[in-house]
Write an enzyme that holds these catalytic residues in place. Sequence first.
Site, PDB file in Angstrom:
ATOM      1  N   HIS A  31      45.342  37.752  46.175  1.00  0.00           N
ATOM      2  CA  HIS A  31      44.050  37.003  45.899  1.00  0.00           C
ATOM      3  C   HIS A  31      43.537  37.141  47.381  1.00  0.00           C
ATOM      4  CE1 HIS A  31      41.841  33.131  46.578  1.00  0.00           C
ATOM      5  NE2 HIS A  31      41.397  33.461  45.500  1.00  0.00           N
ATOM      6  N   GLU A  58      42.530  40.872  43.688  1.00  0.00           N
ATOM      7  CA  GLU A  58      41.445  40.132  43.443  1.00  0.00           C
ATOM      8  C   GLU A  58      40.516  40.174  44.479  1.00  0.00           C
ATOM      9  OE1 GLU A  58      39.215  36.226  43.271  1.00  0.00           O
ATOM     10  OE2 GLU A  58      40.458  36.969  44.856  1.00  0.00           O
ATOM     11  N   HIS A  73      34.349  36.152  50.235  1.00  0.00           N
ATOM     12  CA  HIS A  73      34.318  35.023  49.258  1.00  0.00           C
ATOM     13  C   HIS A  73      32.978  33.849  49.668  1.00  0.00           C
ATOM     14  CE1 HIS A  73      35.390  31.037  48.337  1.00  0.00           C
ATOM     15  NE2 HIS A  73      35.866  31.345  47.367  1.00  0.00           N
ATOM     16  N   GLU A 135      35.783  39.228  40.984  1.00  0.00           N
ATOM     17  CA  GLU A 135      35.252  37.905  40.935  1.00  0.00           C
ATOM     18  C   GLU A 135      33.757  37.805  41.329  1.00  0.00           C
ATOM     19  OE1 GLU A 135      36.631  34.285  42.325  1.00  0.00           O
ATOM     20  OE2 GLU A 135      34.887  33.130  41.668  1.00  0.00           O
TER      21      GLU A 135
END
Length: 267
Positions: A31, A58, A73, A135
């Site tokens: 992650h 990810e 992020h 993402e």
Amino acid sequence: MMKSSQNSTSFSRRRFPSQFNQPTQTEIWAHRGFSSRFPENTLPAFEAALEIGVDGLELDIHRSKDGHIVVMHDYQVRRTTNASGYIFELTLDELKSLDAGQWKGRHFIGYEIPTLAEVLSLVSHWNSPVTLNIESKSGRITYPDLESDAWQLVKEYHMEHQTVLSSFNHLALQQFKQTCPDASVAPLYWEGLVDSWLYAERLGAPAVHPFKNAFNHEVVKACHQHGIRVHAFGVDDVRTARRLIAWGVDALITNHPDVLLGIQARP
Ligand code: G3P
Ligand code: CA
């Protein structure tokens, strides 16, 4: 370690619906890279995760002021760099001039914010194929066409068969599927979803990405019966990981890939 031959894996070929009755090993995805040890969403964090043998990476994407797709992020740079401001207010040159490592420790000073293209280059040249989970953060701040532009880049690096594009913004996924129907997408969600396998089918998604507590064993079985993979996020403790592995969850998305790789006997 960089690879010498063309990548051959396929996200959609990892497990066919008819194979869901066969036990397969739960994959471990890092992650934001190896984020418990390295500054998250940086090239060294991704490379460190690849070095320890993860099955997937990810990462999160946004768009800069001048249109580049960058990996970070948060919507703002404050938490993970030495500056402040929104990503959409900064050009790529300005973002590249920031230090994305020192917040994690002095020995990480000088780390940069990577572009999506830089991560794709790293992963596409790696010696063993891994899944890439991109993402899209288009949502609270809308980045028009972010998903389709990202997918175009994925295709330029010939990685469309090993990439899944996820988002909490399911409308964005639905719109993206209209322009790129062959793309693998996955809805992210924090709480339980009714008939998540039907929801995935409606979206044309080969997988769902629930928070670790947002589903149970029955949901995993139903998803598998419908040919839908389950990739759980937020799995950072061994006890939860062991339970989800016993349920046959297809991938665990974790900040501690070293720990979770360590609890599995690997061929
Ligand atoms: O992909 C799962 C996870 O990354 C979603 O939450 O906030 O870490 O991007 P967040
Ligand atoms: Ca994420």
